[in-house]
Design an enzyme around this catalytic site. Structure first.
Site, PDB file in Angstrom:
ATOM      1  CG  ASN A 153       0.723 -14.306 -16.663  1.00 17.31           C
ATOM      2  OD1 ASN A 153       1.302 -14.254 -15.578  1.00 17.31           O
ATOM      3  ND2 ASN A 153      -0.503 -13.832 -16.831  1.00 17.31           N
ATOM      4  CD1 TRP A 154       5.320 -19.206 -15.684  1.00 20.15           C
ATOM      5  CD2 TRP A 154       6.453 -19.256 -13.754  1.00 20.15           C
ATOM      6  NE1 TRP A 154       6.566 -19.703 -15.940  1.00 20.15           N
ATOM      7  CE2 TRP A 154       7.292 -19.748 -14.776  1.00 20.15           C
ATOM      8  CE3 TRP A 154       6.958 -19.189 -12.455  1.00 20.15           C
ATOM      9  CZ2 TRP A 154       8.603 -20.173 -14.547  1.00 20.15           C
ATOM     10  CZ3 TRP A 154       8.259 -19.610 -12.222  1.00 20.15           C
ATOM     11  CH2 TRP A 154       9.071 -20.108 -13.262  1.00 20.15           C
ATOM     12  CE  LYS A 155      -3.257 -16.704 -16.271  1.00 15.16           C
ATOM     13  NZ  LYS A 155      -4.626 -16.464 -16.639  1.00 15.16           N
ATOM     14  CG  HIS A 191      -3.506 -10.297 -17.008  1.00 14.46           C
ATOM     15  ND1 HIS A 191      -4.641 -10.943 -16.592  1.00 14.46           N
ATOM     16  CD2 HIS A 191      -2.856 -11.166 -17.824  1.00 14.46           C
ATOM     17  CE1 HIS A 191      -4.678 -12.162 -17.128  1.00 14.46           C
ATOM     18  NE2 HIS A 191      -3.600 -12.315 -17.879  1.00 14.46           N
ATOM     19  CD  GLU A 205      -6.071 -13.885 -14.701  1.00 19.28           C
ATOM     20  OE1 GLU A 205      -4.973 -13.856 -14.124  1.00 19.28           O
ATOM     21  OE2 GLU A 205      -6.372 -14.757 -15.548  1.00 19.28           O
ATOM     22  CD  GLU A 239      -3.510 -11.774 -22.337  1.00 16.02           C
ATOM     23  OE1 GLU A 239      -2.903 -12.818 -22.562  1.00 16.02           O
ATOM     24  OE2 GLU A 239      -3.729 -11.342 -21.186  1.00 16.02           O
ATOM     25  N   GLY A 271      -8.044 -18.406 -20.168  1.00 16.24           N
ATOM     26  CA  GLY A 271      -8.254 -19.521 -19.246  1.00 16.24           C
ATOM     27  C   GLY A 271      -9.551 -20.278 -19.472  1.00 16.24           C
ATOM     28  CB  SER A 320      -7.507 -20.679 -24.532  1.00 13.55           C
ATOM     29  OG  SER A 320      -8.269 -20.392 -23.370  1.00 13.55           O
ATOM     30  N   GLY A 366      -0.795 -18.206 -20.634  1.00 13.16           N
ATOM     31  CA  GLY A 366      -0.992 -18.460 -19.215  1.00 13.16           C
ATOM     32  C   GLY A 366      -0.910 -19.943 -18.925  1.00 13.16           C
ATOM     33  N   GLY A 367      -2.056 -20.611 -18.894  1.00 10.59           N
ATOM     34  CA  GLY A 367      -2.151 -22.010 -18.482  1.00 10.59           C
ATOM     35  C   GLY A 367      -1.126 -22.936 -19.124  1.00 10.59           C
TER      36      GLY A 367
HETATM   37  C1  PEP Z   1      -3.035 -14.972 -19.610  1.00  7.92           C
HETATM   38  O1  PEP Z   1      -2.839 -15.271 -18.446  1.00  7.92           O
HETATM   39  O2  PEP Z   1      -2.730 -13.860 -20.027  1.00  7.92           O
HETATM   40  C2  PEP Z   1      -3.609 -15.973 -20.503  1.00  7.92           C
HETATM   41  C3  PEP Z   1      -3.724 -15.683 -21.765  1.00  7.92           C
HETATM   42  O3  PEP Z   1      -3.984 -17.164 -19.935  1.00  7.92           O
HETATM   43  P1  PEP Z   1      -4.405 -18.503 -20.729  1.00  7.92           P
HETATM   44  O4  PEP Z   1      -3.325 -18.779 -21.741  1.00  7.92           O
HETATM   45  O5  PEP Z   1      -4.503 -19.540 -19.687  1.00  7.92           O
HETATM   46  O6  PEP Z   1      -5.715 -18.229 -21.404  1.00  7.92           O
END
Ligand code: PEP
Length: 253
Positions: free
Chosen positions: A14-16, A96, A98, A167, A173, A213, A234-235
């Site tokens: 997930n590039w966001k 999600h 966010e 999640e 994040g 994370s 994500g990150g």
């Molecule tokens: C996400 O964006 O769904 C996510 C899990 O981000 P991260 O891996 O950065 O925690």
């Protein structure tokens, strides 16, 4: 997201709202052959990159990060599931945290998006997860059950495949991830809720991913208990090398 080879694990990047336009080509070049018979890989780029990623995706699945809960109409700024498909997406992330926290998406909105995604023939990746207060209060199981129940709306049984991403909000994040043991317990509770509320044809077959994370370093512990079917990252997914290292730590073949 299922391919004919029926991979039993999934990895979603997930590039966001990240990566500059000039970074898209090199990233896709680095990973486009990485999917295997056991692990499907999906990339969820920002909307303007969908066509380019689909064109360079090779064996990868391209996913939207969000979609509208309608197929067309006066919804300024929205993108429908059918439009995502037309740009090459085969899956879409729905609900999600966010989207829920920053854009006020309620369980009802998430349920409508899920239905719209299924109706358009996309594989929905439904995100659920508790915040820290809920976990500290010992209400995780009930909270997740409520989210699953709210999403179990009409039309879901028509989906070819549904993916669920657990999640926890406190892990996204933050650099703080769930432990493998915690996942084993929570995924067991999620499975019970799926059996209770999900259409029978999906209760057992729904893949359950973990997100929060995830890094190359913690992947082995997270998969060790065998509770999850893959990751939503994500990150760490912004670095193609790290994504490939997570894939390697999942045990590819
Ligand atoms: C996400 O964006 O769904 C996510 C899990 O981000 P991260 O891996 O950065 O925690």
């Amino acid at each position: 997201m299922i391919r004919s080879a029926m991979p039993n694990r999934h990895l979603i990047a997930n590039w966001k709202m990240n990566l500059p336009p000039e970074g898209v080509g090199p990233y896709m070049e680095a990973i486009h052959r990485a999917a295997s018979a056991r692990v499907s890989i999906a990339v969820a780029p920002p909307f303007p990159y969908l066509k380019e990623t689909a064109g360079k995706g090779g064996d990868l699945i391209i996913a939207g990060q969000n979609c509208a809960d309608h197929e067309s109409g006066a919804f300024t700024g929205e993108v429908s599931p059918g439009m995502l498909r037309a740009c090459g997406a085969r899956a879409v992330i729905v609900g999600h945290s966010e989207r829920r926290s920053l854009y006020g998406e309620s369980d009802a909105v998430v349920a409508r998006k899920l239905s719209a995604a299924v109706a358009a023939g996309l594989t929905p990746v439904l995100c659920i997860g508790e915040d820290l207060r809920t976990r500290d209060a010992g209400h995780v199981s009930r909270f997740l059950a409520d989210q699953i129940k709210a999403a179990a709306t009409s039309g879901l049984e028509a989906a070819k495949e549904i993916v669920l991403a657990y999640e926890p909000v406190w892990a996204i994040g933050t650099g703080r991830n769930a432990s493998g043991a915690m996942l084993a317990e929570t995924v067991g509770q999620i499975r019970e809720s799926l059996e209770r509320f999900w259409p029978v044809n999906h209760a057992k077959s729904t893949a359950i991913l973990y997100g929060g994370s995830v890094t190359p370093e913690n992947t082995a512990d997270l998969v060790a208990h065998g509770a999850i079917d893959g990751f939503l990252v994500g990150g760490a997914s912004l670095d193609s090398g790290k994504l490939l290292a997570i894939l390697a730590a999942m045990g590819r073949d």
